[in-house]
Design an enzyme around this catalytic site. Structure first.
Site, PDB file in Angstrom:
ATOM      1  CD  GLN A 104      -2.332  -1.282   2.803  1.00 59.38           C
ATOM      2  OE1 GLN A 104      -3.325  -0.668   3.158  1.00 59.38           O
ATOM      3  NE2 GLN A 104      -1.684  -2.070   3.623  1.00 59.38           N
ATOM      4  CG  HIS A 122      -2.925   2.813  -1.526  1.00 58.14           C
ATOM      5  ND1 HIS A 122      -2.864   2.692  -0.149  1.00 58.14           N
ATOM      6  CD2 HIS A 122      -4.102   2.227  -1.897  1.00 58.14           C
ATOM      7  CE1 HIS A 122      -3.955   2.068   0.279  1.00 58.14           C
ATOM      8  NE2 HIS A 122      -4.713   1.773  -0.754  1.00 58.14           N
ATOM      9  CB  CYS A 157      -0.578  17.803 -19.126  1.00 54.41           C
ATOM     10  SG  CYS A 157      -0.886  16.545 -20.368  1.00 54.41           S
ATOM     11  CB  SER A 199      -3.662   0.304  10.856  1.00 57.41           C
ATOM     12  OG  SER A 199      -4.073   1.040   9.719  1.00 57.41           O
ATOM     13  CG  ASN A 223       1.139  -3.921  13.514  1.00 56.56           C
ATOM     14  OD1 ASN A 223       1.361  -3.085  14.387  1.00 56.56           O
ATOM     15  ND2 ASN A 223       0.507  -3.646  12.398  1.00 56.56           N
ATOM     16  CB  ALA A 239       8.625  -5.035  10.112  1.00 56.30           C
TER      17      ALA A 239
END
Ligand code: OAD
Length: 251
Positions: A104, A122, A157, A199, A223, A239
């Protein structure tokens, strides 16, 4: 099950795993100095209002504010280094027959640690596209932007002269269909899933671990706090501690 017993069980499962899915959230990058979102004191959403920075309406209202904020975050990521957890994920992929890595996160620390074909649900800070016509923007993106910068005019752009936006998923927007489809397919297929540093608050990404468990996978969260349902299995801790241990034990 306590964490040590769960650790031993997980090593056993990894030894015979056919398909491992590694699903990551902001917590995996915390030790690289990248803020998570929901930590009550240091999380980005404790310090900033997502409605002002992470919605299409926010960009339409004040594109220079939003562009500056994401440019600051890109700067932080560029200056950060992959940590031991990112490196361990890359090593895992070398030890198992099939590993799918889903994130994510909008940083590229998994890739810089050596992981290939990371599915970004994401989006990512390293690319941008037109707010108007959606075409990719191929020009350079700002770096070296400080947190105090609250106005930076987005580039235009080359095709339609629309303003360029970060290529990330904002609140109220759908996830990229192909990536979501790949992620759900992998979740249904895998026999082990490690859900690391998330989470589980943002849907539909948060469906991925439960989907894997529903399809019979051995689901373990890594976690600093217990998360999920009471029946969920969590290796509680950092982690960057658990993942290298896990790889060392089974590789
Ligand atoms: P959150 O900030 O919601 O959660 C981070 C999780 O990481 C928490 O459960 C922490 O307990 C855990 N954590 C923190 N440090 C850790 C460490 N060193 N080791 C292990 N775990 C640790 O971040 P996400 O779940 O990734 O979306 O958030 C999901 C989405 O919400 C993000 O992708 C972002 C945000 O709004 C978009 O921007 C679209």
């Amino acid at each position: 099950m306590n964490s040590e017993a769960l650790f031993a069980q997980t090593v056993k499962r990894l030894r015979t795993a056919r398909h491992l899915v590694v699903f990551t959230g902001a917590g995996i990058s915390a030790q690289s100095g990248i803020s998570t979102f929901r930590d009550p004191s240091t999380g980005l959403w404790a310090r900033y209002d997502p409605k002002e920075l992470a919605t299409p309406a926010a960009f339409a209202k004040d594109p220079a504010l939003v562009w500056a904020w994401y440019s600051w975050r890109r700067t932080l990521v560029n200056e950060a280094q992959p940590n031991a957890a990112h490196l361990a994920v890359a090593r895992l992929a070398q030890c198992l027959p099939l590993v799918t890595i889903i994130t994510q996160n909008v940083d590229d620390l998994l890739e810089r640690a050596g992981s290939k074909e990371v599915i970004h649900l994401h989006g990512d800070l390293a690319s941008a596209r037109c707010f108007q016509c959606n075409r990719p923007y191929l020009g350079p993106l700002p770096v070296g932007v400080g947190e105090d910068c609250d106005s930076l005019e987005p580039p235009r752009c080359a095709h339609c002269n629309g303003q360029v936006r970060p290529n990330v998923v904002w609140f109220g927007e759908g996830m990229p269909e192909q990536e979501l489809d790949q992620a759900f397919t992998a979740a249904r297929d895998c026999d082990v899933m490690l859900s690391i540093g998330t989470s589980g608050n943002v849907y539909p990404a948060a469906r991925i671990p439960t989907l894997a468990a529903e399809h019979g996978a051995w689901l373990v969260h890594i976690n600093i706090e217990s998360i999920g349902a009471a029946s969920d299995k969590t290796l509680v801790g950092d982690a960057t501690q658990w993942l290298p241990r896990l790889v060392d034990a089974f590789a």
